[in-house]
Design a protein around this motif. Structure first.
Motif, PDB file in Angstrom:
ATOM      1  N   ALA A 354     -23.924  40.273  -9.078  1.00  0.00           N
ATOM      2  CA  ALA A 354     -23.436  40.045  -7.310  1.00  0.00           C
ATOM      3  C   ALA A 354     -22.903  40.806  -6.510  1.00  0.00           C
ATOM      4  O   ALA A 354     -22.161  41.350  -7.125  1.00  0.00           O
ATOM      5  CB  ALA A 354     -23.234  37.982  -7.063  1.00  0.00           C
ATOM      6  N   GLY A 355     -23.755  40.634  -5.331  1.00  0.00           N
ATOM      7  CA  GLY A 355     -23.354  41.520  -4.361  1.00  0.00           C
ATOM      8  C   GLY A 355     -23.434  43.347  -4.284  1.00  0.00           C
ATOM      9  O   GLY A 355     -24.477  43.627  -4.973  1.00  0.00           O
ATOM     10  N   GLY A 356     -23.104  43.770  -4.005  1.00  0.00           N
ATOM     11  CA  GLY A 356     -22.742  45.479  -4.015  1.00  0.00           C
ATOM     12  C   GLY A 356     -24.104  45.670  -3.068  1.00  0.00           C
ATOM     13  O   GLY A 356     -24.134  47.236  -3.939  1.00  0.00           O
ATOM     14  N   GLY A 357     -24.867  44.873  -2.549  1.00  0.00           N
ATOM     15  CA  GLY A 357     -26.187  45.583  -1.839  1.00  0.00           C
ATOM     16  C   GLY A 357     -27.689  45.961  -2.937  1.00  0.00           C
ATOM     17  O   GLY A 357     -27.951  45.767  -2.399  1.00  0.00           O
ATOM     18  N   MET A 358     -26.692  45.048  -3.998  1.00  0.00           N
ATOM     19  CA  MET A 358     -27.812  45.415  -5.126  1.00  0.00           C
ATOM     20  C   MET A 358     -29.235  43.550  -4.619  1.00  0.00           C
ATOM     21  O   MET A 358     -28.757  42.676  -3.899  1.00  0.00           O
ATOM     22  CB  MET A 358     -27.531  45.193  -5.788  1.00  0.00           C
ATOM     23  CG  MET A 358     -26.841  45.894  -7.188  1.00  0.00           C
ATOM     24  SD  MET A 358     -26.460  45.542  -8.498  1.00  0.00           S
ATOM     25  CE  MET A 358     -24.707  44.185  -7.872  1.00  0.00           C
ATOM     26  N   ARG A 359     -30.397  44.023  -5.281  1.00  0.00           N
ATOM     27  CA  ARG A 359     -31.318  43.146  -5.167  1.00  0.00           C
ATOM     28  C   ARG A 359     -31.202  42.498  -5.721  1.00  0.00           C
ATOM     29  O   ARG A 359     -31.976  42.028  -7.560  1.00  0.00           O
ATOM     30  CB  ARG A 359     -32.731  44.494  -5.159  1.00  0.00           C
ATOM     31  CG  ARG A 359     -32.860  45.391  -4.245  1.00  0.00           C
ATOM     32  CD  ARG A 359     -34.257  46.000  -4.415  1.00  0.00           C
ATOM     33  NE  ARG A 359     -34.612  46.640  -5.578  1.00  0.00           N
ATOM     34  CZ  ARG A 359     -34.965  47.793  -5.470  1.00  0.00           C
ATOM     35  NH1 ARG A 359     -34.694  48.776  -4.308  1.00  0.00           N
ATOM     36  NH2 ARG A 359     -34.935  48.967  -6.322  1.00  0.00           N
ATOM     37  N   THR A 360     -30.887  41.120  -5.875  1.00  0.00           N
ATOM     38  CA  THR A 360     -30.628  39.828  -6.663  1.00  0.00           C
ATOM     39  C   THR A 360     -32.142  39.080  -6.464  1.00  0.00           C
ATOM     40  O   THR A 360     -32.884  39.250  -5.817  1.00  0.00           O
ATOM     41  CB  THR A 360     -29.125  39.133  -5.994  1.00  0.00           C
ATOM     42  OG1 THR A 360     -29.214  38.862  -4.529  1.00  0.00           O
ATOM     43  CG2 THR A 360     -28.217  40.483  -5.771  1.00  0.00           C
ATOM     44  N   GLY A 361     -31.662  37.704  -6.952  1.00  0.00           N
ATOM     45  CA  GLY A 361     -32.875  36.534  -7.092  1.00  0.00           C
ATOM     46  C   GLY A 361     -33.373  37.327  -8.463  1.00  0.00           C
ATOM     47  O   GLY A 361     -34.783  36.394  -7.955  1.00  0.00           O
ATOM     48  N   ILE A 388     -23.035  49.579 -11.218  1.00  0.00           N
ATOM     49  CA  ILE A 388     -21.592  49.443 -10.359  1.00  0.00           C
ATOM     50  C   ILE A 388     -21.214  51.418  -9.859  1.00  0.00           C
ATOM     51  O   ILE A 388     -20.774  50.999  -8.979  1.00  0.00           O
ATOM     52  CB  ILE A 388     -20.369  49.270 -11.363  1.00  0.00           C
ATOM     53  CG1 ILE A 388     -21.339  48.039 -12.375  1.00  0.00           C
ATOM     54  CG2 ILE A 388     -19.708  48.669 -11.330  1.00  0.00           C
ATOM     55  CD1 ILE A 388     -20.419  47.257 -13.799  1.00  0.00           C
ATOM     56  N   TYR A 389     -20.943  52.494 -11.010  1.00  0.00           N
ATOM     57  CA  TYR A 389     -20.356  53.860 -10.034  1.00  0.00           C
ATOM     58  C   TYR A 389     -21.102  53.850  -8.887  1.00  0.00           C
ATOM     59  O   TYR A 389     -20.768  53.909  -7.849  1.00  0.00           O
ATOM     60  CB  TYR A 389     -20.831  54.368 -11.093  1.00  0.00           C
ATOM     61  CG  TYR A 389     -19.428  54.635 -12.467  1.00  0.00           C
ATOM     62  CD1 TYR A 389     -18.000  54.895 -11.861  1.00  0.00           C
ATOM     63  CD2 TYR A 389     -19.200  55.203 -13.531  1.00  0.00           C
ATOM     64  CE1 TYR A 389     -17.104  54.295 -13.125  1.00  0.00           C
ATOM     65  CE2 TYR A 389     -18.965  54.498 -14.694  1.00  0.00           C
ATOM     66  CZ  TYR A 389     -17.026  54.104 -13.967  1.00  0.00           C
ATOM     67  OH  TYR A 389     -15.980  54.018 -15.055  1.00  0.00           O
ATOM     68  N   HIS A 390     -23.179  53.714  -9.145  1.00  0.00           N
ATOM     69  CA  HIS A 390     -23.717  54.217  -7.503  1.00  0.00           C
ATOM     70  C   HIS A 390     -23.312  53.106  -6.589  1.00  0.00           C
ATOM     71  O   HIS A 390     -22.981  53.648  -5.613  1.00  0.00           O
ATOM     72  CB  HIS A 390     -24.921  53.475  -8.575  1.00  0.00           C
ATOM     73  CG  HIS A 390     -26.065  54.019  -7.472  1.00  0.00           C
ATOM     74  ND1 HIS A 390     -27.023  54.603  -6.677  1.00  0.00           N
ATOM     75  CD2 HIS A 390     -26.376  52.550  -6.582  1.00  0.00           C
ATOM     76  CE1 HIS A 390     -27.515  54.397  -5.599  1.00  0.00           C
ATOM     77  NE2 HIS A 390     -27.492  53.621  -5.368  1.00  0.00           N
ATOM     78  N   ASN A 391     -22.511  51.822  -7.172  1.00  0.00           N
ATOM     79  CA  ASN A 391     -22.055  50.780  -5.996  1.00  0.00           C
ATOM     80  C   ASN A 391     -21.232  51.635  -5.593  1.00  0.00           C
ATOM     81  O   ASN A 391     -21.021  50.970  -3.853  1.00  0.00           O
ATOM     82  CB  ASN A 391     -22.344  49.400  -6.628  1.00  0.00           C
ATOM     83  CG  ASN A 391     -23.732  49.199  -6.366  1.00  0.00           C
ATOM     84  OD1 ASN A 391     -24.820  49.613  -6.236  1.00  0.00           O
ATOM     85  ND2 ASN A 391     -24.130  47.973  -7.355  1.00  0.00           N
ATOM     86  N   MET A 392     -20.357  52.056  -6.241  1.00  0.00           N
ATOM     87  CA  MET A 392     -18.985  52.488  -5.896  1.00  0.00           C
ATOM     88  C   MET A 392     -19.313  54.144  -4.780  1.00  0.00           C
ATOM     89  O   MET A 392     -17.908  54.336  -3.969  1.00  0.00           O
ATOM     90  CB  MET A 392     -18.516  52.798  -6.779  1.00  0.00           C
ATOM     91  CG  MET A 392     -17.711  51.488  -7.464  1.00  0.00           C
ATOM     92  SD  MET A 392     -16.848  49.967  -6.155  1.00  0.00           S
ATOM     93  CE  MET A 392     -15.111  50.971  -5.992  1.00  0.00           C
ATOM     94  N   GLY A 393     -20.768  54.596  -4.820  1.00  0.00           N
ATOM     95  CA  GLY A 393     -20.021  55.506  -4.177  1.00  0.00           C
ATOM     96  C   GLY A 393     -20.390  56.723  -4.793  1.00  0.00           C
ATOM     97  O   GLY A 393     -19.708  58.461  -4.132  1.00  0.00           O
TER      98      GLY A 393
END
Length: 422
Positions: A354-361, A388-393
């Motif tokens: 969840a979160g991280g600006g990901m496409r959820t749903g 996850i690393y991608h989401n962290m930049g």
């Protein structure tokens, strides 16, 4: 007294204790001043960001087919005792004991075809993406908390980069990047003690220990310096100290999380205070017997705590910055055993994000008719870490860390983030 704790008290079916603690007193410890640390960060180009990850390990191995991949058409000895319910996303059904999550399925994603797990009662591979034997000759693979601490450092708020309420492998990075756990008492300045005086005392200790530090070849003194500095940061940062004091949370918010779900609430408060990585274990999921009786107690509590955490992040505008990942070391056997339990099953498992600006749903992948194998779109454990690393930049396709043998090491071997999510 400060306590850096790895894991929590408890035993799995292998009989191994999950508690290992190192207690550190202030005497004999040295460190940089907080101001000096910030100057060093600035010189290294490290800047503050709001990106964070909450890594939740369901210790013991959660039953994937009784949570997010129910098989109502399978024979009873496979499908078990629970029924699926519809969610607010068409075609996305989950367990009947997750009514709150069902009402907000648009805010999370589930991987139903997670592979690359290891039949090992450990959170090592859900912290690193690798088995314990990988690079064991040089210390093993570091966990995501240690990696983020190494690459990004503290966010600048006084918060440690990584707070770990479970085993958090540092691998070849060494003990200086070990996850920090504040414990015991009120972490605030008292009496006439000020931030300047506290930093002066750590400077004095650093000077007294200079000779021992210079002759230490193990890196342990450097690690103790790091632990001391992180402790000073926690004490002198009002935000972090307040985050650790759950009594400061609004009573209605605490009630929303439910009983015994403090770990979920504390994680939200810590990332809000600037911690980059928070890791913790929750619940007991080694259900070789009485699987369904256990889950009837566990799942409603998880439903309440996780839904509260996700809602909290959305209400506070943090859902694009904070990634939540929840999983266990493996799944459970498709066939229910004679003790109404399910045994270890590492061939396929579930991952919750969840979160991280990901496409959820959405759910990603599928399993065969009895949830025994990945059928469509197998997702490797390491692909989750790359996401996850991608989401962290952090660009895993380029980022490397030099190991003690002088060799560059990538963070993962499978370096493409999950395309459905990013």
């Amino acid at each position: 007294m400060l306590e850096v704790t790895c894991g929590k008290t408890g035993r799995y079916c292998d009989g191994i204790s999950r508690r290992s603690a190192l207690k550190l007193g202030f005497a004999g410890l040295g460190g940089l001043t907080l101001a000096g640390l910030y100057r060093a960060e600035a010189a290294a180009g490290i800047t503050s960001s709001n990106k964070a990850v909450i890594n939740i390990h369901l210790g013991g191995g959660p039953s994937h087919q009784d949570m997010f991949d129910l098989k109502p058409e399978a024979a009873r000895e496979f499908r078990g005792e629970f029924n699926p319910i519809k969610t607010n996303v068409s075609g996305f059904d989950i367990c009947e004991h997750f009514p709150r999550l069902a009402a907000m399925a648009d805010k999370f994603a589930v991987i139903r075809s997670l592979i690359g797990m290891v039949d090992d009662h450990s959170n090592f591979h859900t912290q690193t993406g690798y088995g314990r034997k990988d690079l064991q000759n040089i210390g093993g693979r570091p966990g995501i908390g240690a990696v983020v601490s190494k690459l990004l450092g503290p966010a600048g708020s006084g918060a440690p980069a990584h707070i770990a309420y479970n085993d958090a492998p540092v691998g070849y990075l060494g003990p200086v990047y070990k996850g920090y756990r504040p414990s015991g008492g009120d972490l605030k300045l008292v009496g006439s003690m000020t931030a300047d005086r506290l930093e002066s005392r750590t400077n004095l200790l650093s000077s007294l220990d200079k000779l021992r530090r210079e002759t230490d070849g193990s890196g342990q003194m450097k690690a103790l310096d790091s632990f001391t500095q992180r402790a000073v940061g926690v004490v002198t940062s009002g935000d972090v100290a307040n985050a650790l004091d759950l009594d400061k949370e609004d009573k209605k918010v605490r009630e929303r999380y439910g009983k015994d779900m403090d770990s979920f609430l504390r994680a939200r408060r810590l990332v809000e205070a600037g911690v980059r990585v928070v890791t913790f274990d929750w619940g007991g999921w080694d259900t070789h017997a009485n699987n369904f009786d256990s889950l009837r107690k566990q799942l409603p509590r998880l439903d309440q705590g996780m839904s509260a955490l996700i809602n909290d992040l959305h209400e506070r505008g943090m859902e694009k910055d904070v990634t939540i990942v929840m999983w266990g070391e493996f799944g459970r056997t498709p066939r229910v055993n004679m003790g109404a339990g399910r045994d270890h099953w590492s061939r396929v498992a579930m991952g919750f994000l969840a979160g991280g600006g990901m496409r959820t749903g959405q759910f990603i992948g599928s399993t065969t008719k009895n949830a025994e194998e990945a059928k469509d779109r197998p997702i490797h454990l390491q692909e989750v870490f790359s996401t996850i690393y991608h989401n962290m930049g952090i660009d895993v396709s380029r980022t490397q860390i030099i190991d003690p043998a002088g060799r560059p090491q990538y963070l993962t071997d499978k370096r493409d983030p999950i395309k459905e999510l990013v």
